[in-house]
Design a protein around this motif. Structure first.
Motif, mmCIF file in Angstrom:
data_model
loop_
_atom_site.group_PDB
_atom_site.id
_atom_site.type_symbol
_atom_site.label_atom_id
_atom_site.label_comp_id
_atom_site.label_asym_id
_atom_site.label_seq_id
_atom_site.Cartn_x
_atom_site.Cartn_y
_atom_site.Cartn_z
ATOM 1 N N ALA A 104 36.576 39.475 43.695
ATOM 2 C CA ALA A 104 37.341 40.600 44.233
ATOM 3 C C ALA A 104 38.044 41.255 43.057
ATOM 4 C CB ALA A 104 38.354 40.091 45.246
ATOM 5 N N MET A 105 38.262 42.561 43.165
ATOM 6 C CA MET A 105 38.896 43.256 42.039
ATOM 7 C C MET A 105 40.155 43.976 42.498
ATOM 8 S SD MET A 105 35.544 44.851 40.216
ATOM 9 C CE MET A 105 36.376 45.053 38.685
ATOM 10 N N ILE A 106 41.137 43.990 41.621
ATOM 11 C CA ILE A 106 42.353 44.775 41.884
ATOM 12 C C ILE A 106 42.779 45.390 40.567
ATOM 13 C CG2 ILE A 106 43.830 42.712 41.636
ATOM 14 C CD1 ILE A 106 45.697 44.080 43.717
ATOM 15 N N TYR A 107 43.160 46.671 40.606
ATOM 16 C CA TYR A 107 43.565 47.300 39.338
ATOM 17 C C TYR A 107 44.552 48.432 39.569
ATOM 18 C CZ TYR A 107 40.530 51.397 40.061
ATOM 19 O OH TYR A 107 39.955 52.542 40.545
ATOM 20 N N GLY A 108 45.314 48.729 38.534
ATOM 21 C CA GLY A 108 46.247 49.849 38.570
ATOM 22 C C GLY A 108 45.491 51.107 38.193
ATOM 23 N N LYS B 94 42.112 38.279 50.354
ATOM 24 C CA LYS B 94 42.061 36.915 50.875
ATOM 25 C C LYS B 94 40.986 36.792 51.956
ATOM 26 C CE LYS B 94 44.750 33.146 52.638
ATOM 27 N NZ LYS B 94 45.731 32.772 53.644
ATOM 28 N N ASN B 95 40.879 37.827 52.795
ATOM 29 C CA ASN B 95 39.905 37.780 53.879
ATOM 30 C C ASN B 95 38.468 37.761 53.383
ATOM 31 O OD1 ASN B 95 41.913 37.713 55.733
ATOM 32 N ND2 ASN B 95 41.905 39.921 56.102
ATOM 33 N N THR B 96 38.215 38.314 52.200
ATOM 34 C CA THR B 96 36.846 38.316 51.686
ATOM 35 C C THR B 96 36.509 36.995 51.014
ATOM 36 O OG1 THR B 96 37.538 39.233 49.583
ATOM 37 C CG2 THR B 96 36.906 40.797 51.289
ATOM 38 N N GLY C 39 48.568 31.968 49.584
ATOM 39 C CA GLY C 39 47.581 30.895 49.659
ATOM 40 C C GLY C 39 46.270 31.190 48.953
ATOM 41 N N ILE C 40 46.260 32.226 48.091
ATOM 42 C CA ILE C 40 45.060 32.483 47.284
ATOM 43 C C ILE C 40 45.149 31.597 46.046
ATOM 44 C CG2 ILE C 40 43.758 34.223 46.010
ATOM 45 C CD1 ILE C 40 45.010 36.340 47.827
ATOM 46 N N GLU C 41 44.232 30.654 45.921
ATOM 47 C CA GLU C 41 44.358 29.689 44.826
ATOM 48 C C GLU C 41 43.336 29.893 43.716
ATOM 49 O OE1 GLU C 41 46.823 27.810 44.473
ATOM 50 O OE2 GLU C 41 47.724 28.039 46.446
ATOM 51 N N VAL C 42 42.426 30.876 43.871
ATOM 52 C CA VAL C 42 41.374 31.042 42.863
ATOM 53 C C VAL C 42 41.945 31.603 41.559
ATOM 54 C CG1 VAL C 42 39.548 31.343 44.548
ATOM 55 C CG2 VAL C 42 40.803 33.345 43.735
#
Lengths: 384, 316
Positions: free
Chosen positions: A179-183, A228-230, A255-258
């Protein structure tokens, strides 16, 4: 009312006079001739840095790194470097004005800075046109050394750092889905994201979702819930450390532990300070590994802490190295001449700096090895 | 001998002139009682339009700037119409929101605007002008100037003429039927309407004029800087522009001009204190606002200057 008026005008006038006086004083002081005297090479290097405003921490680290390098270089005696430091306040206009000021001084040999890539894009073409060498120490966006002949950088571009980090992370974790997240409102994080996406596609990773956030945001629950859902194996986060640390904190609480893989801006001891235990599992590639056992790094840490009371970050380290690279080129150039200096700098090869073995490629970009590090038990350790 | 033509001074001068245009772009809507904080957004529209046209279609800068300003003006009309219902603070917030929307579009429309990385390689006015005069067989060295001195001087003169023309226009307009209508609307909308003034027309007119001027300033900014990114047109800029006008005095046009000059010059003059300069800048703003909330220059003050002049004339 009249009294107030007169007073305010008097105040105004006095201030203006003070300013004028101070300005002329400075001009008179900086008339020092650049030349050779008793075997030492004198040179004035202009510095444009982000010293006031939201990102002043970067500029401060950079100027501190430069000043430390300056005092060491001058002590060695072969060259004597004078730094002329100007503030850019993180704005392209101001950076351009500041560098115009530096460039119109014929004694300035070369320029270091500005801090942000957005400032650098405005300044570098002007420097290139005037035939003044300019080097970015923290400008990692794509397309910077391509601006011109006189434009260099010693900051590791994201295009080099991120793929290394991702390869190593995938190798160990065996991740297939990311999964990706960015500004998306910052040059650094956006170009970091582009590199991440390209690398992920090249490596055949499945991208589950792409989330964005803005500078200064404080609540990331919406994006993180989606992520988290993905149920990804790995999160690629292109963020600066202030936002990044908060994202990790909220992710762990959810609870995201990756593990997280971050870009260059994510790489700061501040992440541990802000996020605490939640920072564990962050993987970044960096030219600068502060916890390294190498003697030169330990020495640098000691000297820097003695001088400024804090540990250096990568921006300080890169700036420190940058001035050494300049000093090295100056020695080889033999005199403080803009043209000779430019040629000598372009020929820099296998320079042994604080960050490792350093060379410029033909367009003035960095050639060096990067280290991959992760945060484990509240400390940066080398990634295995 | 021509050393005083220093690119640094001329660069600051150019920014001052652009900022004057921006300050006037706030002043004009304000003179009809509309507080617009959308200048940064309109400026961005002008800048991006002109930059994209000149980069992608090789349009002459002159046409690009005109197109940028006109597009901003048209957007001003479109936005001005529905926001007529809003006054005072509500209008300010709506226009501020508009500015942010425009900036976010620049950030997200990556295929066109290259997102937050911004547009590089925007053609610069000075260099194009240099090539133009070279085409006529003129070299800067013929009048004893270096190339870059000449370039900056040309840009400065060009901007100066544009600013002069703008101020002349606004002043002339103020003393015309249109200007009188603006100020009557500012004083009291209801009364103005009952006197037969078409409020809708004049309000949209002044709003669109402000947008046009901001677009013009933005387009010029793009071609002076040679590089633009969405961060140049943020909320920060909108407030900065508003401060020019409020600080200098929002009742008279000379106030906006003075505010822009003073507040652009200040950070540069304060360079010698490096880290502290924005502290001093801030303190000065606070003091001056506390002492003169209506801005430094207002009608009474100008009236007094005029009075002094007149009485002196009388003595002689």
């Amino acid at each position: 009312m009249d009294k107030l008026l007169r007073k305010s005008f008097a105040l105004c006038a006095v201030l203006m006079l003070l300013l004028l006086a101070a300005c002329s004083g400075e001009n008179a002081g900086s008339e020092g001739a650049t030349g050779e005297q008793s075997g030492t090479l004198n040179a004035k290097i202009g510095v444009v840095s982000y010293l006031t405003g939201a990102g002043a921490a970067y500029g401060e680290a950079i100027t501190q790194g430069l000043k430390l390098a300056q005092s060491e270089i001058n002590e060695q005696g072969e060259v004597n470097i004078e730094l002329v430091i100007e503030d850019s306040a993180g704005e392209a206009e101001q950076a351009l004005s500041a560098s115009q000021k530096l460039m119109s001084d014929d004694n300035i040999l070369a320029i270091i800075g500005p801090t942000l890539s957005t400032e650098f894009f405005a300044v570098a073409p002007e420097a290139d046109l005037n035939g003044i060498t300019i080097m970015g120490t923290s400008t990692t966006a794509e397309g910077i050394p391509e601006i011109g002949d006189y434009v260099f950088r010693n900051a590791i571009p994201e295009a080099l750092a991120i793929p290394t980090a991702m390869e190593k992370a995938v190798e160990r974790t065996g991740a297939k889905k990311v999964a990706m997240i960015y500004g998306n409102d910052d040059v650094l994080t956006q170009s970091g994201f582009e590199t991440m996406k390209k690398t992920a596609e090249d490596m055949g990773l499945e991208i589950l979702t792409i989330e964005t956030f803005q500078k200064g945001q404080s609540d990331y629950n919406a994006q993180l819930t989606k992520i988290k859902n993905t149920n990804p194996d790995l999160i690629l986060a292109s963020a600066l450390y202030n936002e990044g640390a908060v994202i990790m904190d909220q992710a762990r609480k959810m609870g995201i532990e990756v593990p997280f893989v971050g870009g260059n801006g994510f790489n700061s001891p501040q992440v541990i300070e802000i996020a605490g235990d939640a920072a564990n599992g962050l993987i970044v590639a960096t030219p600068w590994f502060g916890e390294s056992e190498e003697t030169k790094v330990v020495d640098f840490n000691k000297k820097y802490e003695a001088e400024y009371g804090e540990l250096p970050d990568q921006f300080a380290a890169q700036a420190y190295d940058a001035l050494y690279i300049y000093a090295d080129a100056l020695k080889r150039a033999g005199e403080a001449d803009r043209e000779l200096f430019h040629e000598a700098l372009a020929a820099t090869e296998d320079f042994e700096g604080l960050l490792g073995n350093f060379s410029f490629d033909e367009i003035g970009d960095v050639v060096m090895d990067v280290k991959v590090v992760e945060i484990k038990d509240g400390k940066f350790v080398e990634f295995e | 001998m021509l050393d005083f033509i220093n690119p640094y001074y001329l660069q600051i001068g150019s920014f001052i002139l652009i900022n004057i245009l921006l300050a006037v772009s706030v002043y004009v809507p304000l003179s009809s009682g509309q507080l617009s904080l959308g200048s940064a957004g309109f400026m961005g529209i002008g800048a991006y339009t002109s930059a994209l046209l000149t980069i992608n279609f090789d349009l002459p800068i002159f046409l690009g700037v005109l197109a940028g300003a006109c597009l901003a003006g048209i957007l001003g009309i479109i936005v001005g119409l529905p926001s007529l219902r809003l006054t005072g603070v509500y209008l300010a917030i709506a226009t501020l929101g508009l500015g942010e929307v425009i900036r976010v579009i620049f950030v997200n429309w990556e295929s066109l605007t290259r997102g937050s990385i911004g547009l590089t390689g925007v053609p610069q006015i000075g260099r194009e002008l240099l090539n133009l005069v070279r085409g006529f067989g003129f070299e800067p060295s013929m009048i004893g100037l270096k190339n870059n001195q000449f370039v900056f001087l040309l840009v400065f003169i060009l901007l100066f003429l544009i600013v002069l023309a703008t101020i002349w226009f606004v002043v002339r307009q103020q003393n015309s039927r249109v200007g009188r209508s603006f100020s009557s609307i500012q004083m009291d909308e209801k009364a103005a309407e009952s006197m037969g003034i078409n409020i809708m027309y004049f309000k949209v007119l002044s709003f669109a004029q402000g947008a046009f001027l901001a677009g013009l300033a933005g387009a010029l900014f793009a071609h002076v800087m040679g590089y633009i990114s969405p961060s140049d047109f943020s909320y920060h800029r909108a407030v900065e522009i508003l401060i020019f006008t409020v600080f200098g005095g929002s009742e008279v046009i000379i106030g906006s001009v003075f505010g822009a000059i003073f507040l652009t010059l200040m950070p540069e003059l304060l360079r010698f204190v490096s880290e502290y300069r924005y502290i001093i800048y801030g303190i000065m703003l606070v003091i001056l606002m506390a002492v003169r909330p209506q801005g430094i220059l207002d009608i009474h003050l100008l009236g007094r200057f005029k009075g002094i002049k007149r009485s002196k004339g009388g003595m002689r």
